[in-house]
Design a protein around this motif. Sequence first.
Motif, short mmCIF file in Angstrom:
data_model
loop_
_atom_site.label_atom_id
_atom_site.label_comp_id
_atom_site.label_asym_id
_atom_site.label_seq_id
_atom_site.Cartn_x
_atom_site.Cartn_y
_atom_site.Cartn_z
N LYS A 1 77.55 41.15 103.73
CA LYS A 1 76.31 40.47 103.36
C LYS A 1 76.60 39.25 102.47
O LYS A 1 75.97 38.19 102.63
N ALA B 1 67.01 46.76 97.73
CA ALA B 1 67.10 45.32 97.97
C ALA B 1 66.54 44.54 96.80
O ALA B 1 67.10 43.51 96.39
N ARG C 1 68.67 41.87 94.64
CA ARG C 1 68.14 40.51 94.54
C ARG C 1 67.98 40.10 93.08
O ARG C 1 68.31 38.97 92.70
N PHE D 1 76.11 43.42 96.59
CA PHE D 1 76.21 43.08 98.01
C PHE D 1 77.50 43.63 98.61
O PHE D 1 78.54 43.66 97.95
N THR E 1 67.08 40.65 111.21
CA THR E 1 67.15 39.62 110.18
C THR E 1 66.46 38.35 110.62
O THR E 1 65.72 37.72 109.85
N TRP F 1 66.50 37.11 101.43
CA TRP F 1 65.86 38.41 101.24
C TRP F 1 66.16 39.32 102.44
O TRP F 1 66.46 40.51 102.28
N ILE G 1 68.93 48.92 104.04
CA ILE G 1 68.74 49.60 102.76
C ILE G 1 67.25 49.62 102.44
O ILE G 1 66.45 48.94 103.07
N THR H 1 69.77 40.54 102.40
CA THR H 1 69.90 41.52 101.31
C THR H 1 69.34 42.87 101.72
O THR H 1 69.89 43.92 101.41
N GLY H 2 68.21 42.86 102.47
CA GLY H 2 67.52 44.10 102.80
C GLY H 2 68.01 44.80 104.04
O GLY H 2 67.44 45.84 104.41
N GLN H 3 69.07 44.30 104.66
CA GLN H 3 69.57 44.95 105.88
C GLN H 3 70.00 46.40 105.61
O GLN H 3 70.85 46.65 104.76
#
Length: 297
Positions: free
Chosen positions: A188, A143, A147, A184, A229, A131, A138, A134-136
């Motif tokens: 990522k 995200a 996901r 992605f 992260t 998670w 954004i 994925t959320g870096q």
Amino acid sequence: MTTTLSVTTSLPSNFRHSDFLAFHKRDKTELAEKVEGNLIRKGMLINGIPCCLSLSLNNDTATLQIDADSYASSLDHDGLAALLTHMLGLNQDIDAFEAHYQTHPEISRLLKHHRGLRIPQTTTPFEAITWAITGQLISVEAAVSIRRRLIEATGRGHSSGIWCSPDAATLANTEIDTYRRCGFSNSKATTIQRVAQMLENNELDLSLTADPEVVARELLAIKGVGPWTVSYTLLRGFGWLDGSLHGDVAVRRNLQRLLNSEEKPSEKETQVWLNAFSPWRALVAAHLWAIQSEQGY
């Protein structure tokens, strides 16, 4: 053959039911997590077996039931009880934090609105790091969408109809092109695949008994994994409350509001401000998130 097991635990009087429910409402399509009133249903793979977790919250108790589509050897009462305690964040010593800062000029203002705040946990640290990656850089909404597509592309369905997020074994063997089709970036995708492969090759320990500071050093050595992260993974996956989320945009934005500052503080200024609250820096960041609790960070 299905396997069913359930456990119940008591809840503290200040448990914030709404926070826990909001965390599991991030995906409005309810593909892998579904909230109905005070009942949460979540798909999870255990030893490759699709399982459905059903977690019901009452005023003073919580019950977790797990229904596996086949026998899963790691299922036992103690393990399920530990999972329930972990998911609810009941191991977090928030009472000490609140007692220490109840008269602090800024933190006391946060406590006035969010007393009892604790951090809902992902089922596993691996779920937390996927998670986080994925959320870096954004939005939460973007995200969640990426996901969801990854779960649709690589997850497995439980007999109840809920989907289970892919485990490390699955993502270690997922082609980069599949990640890219889910939204992605190449960076990522490569990072998630590498973390999954390291877990499968026993080159990385993300078990709940691992030392968070050791995990932090090992994760930072992986290309594509930075301080944000790591701190988010430790917070959501291990319940570690001392990571520094100074690079988080929402933390900085809400710190500006808290301090009534004309300009949003820089990452360095935010880091310095958070450092004063060790060993609860990440918990303070979560209180800042809670200013916008509807986001479900």
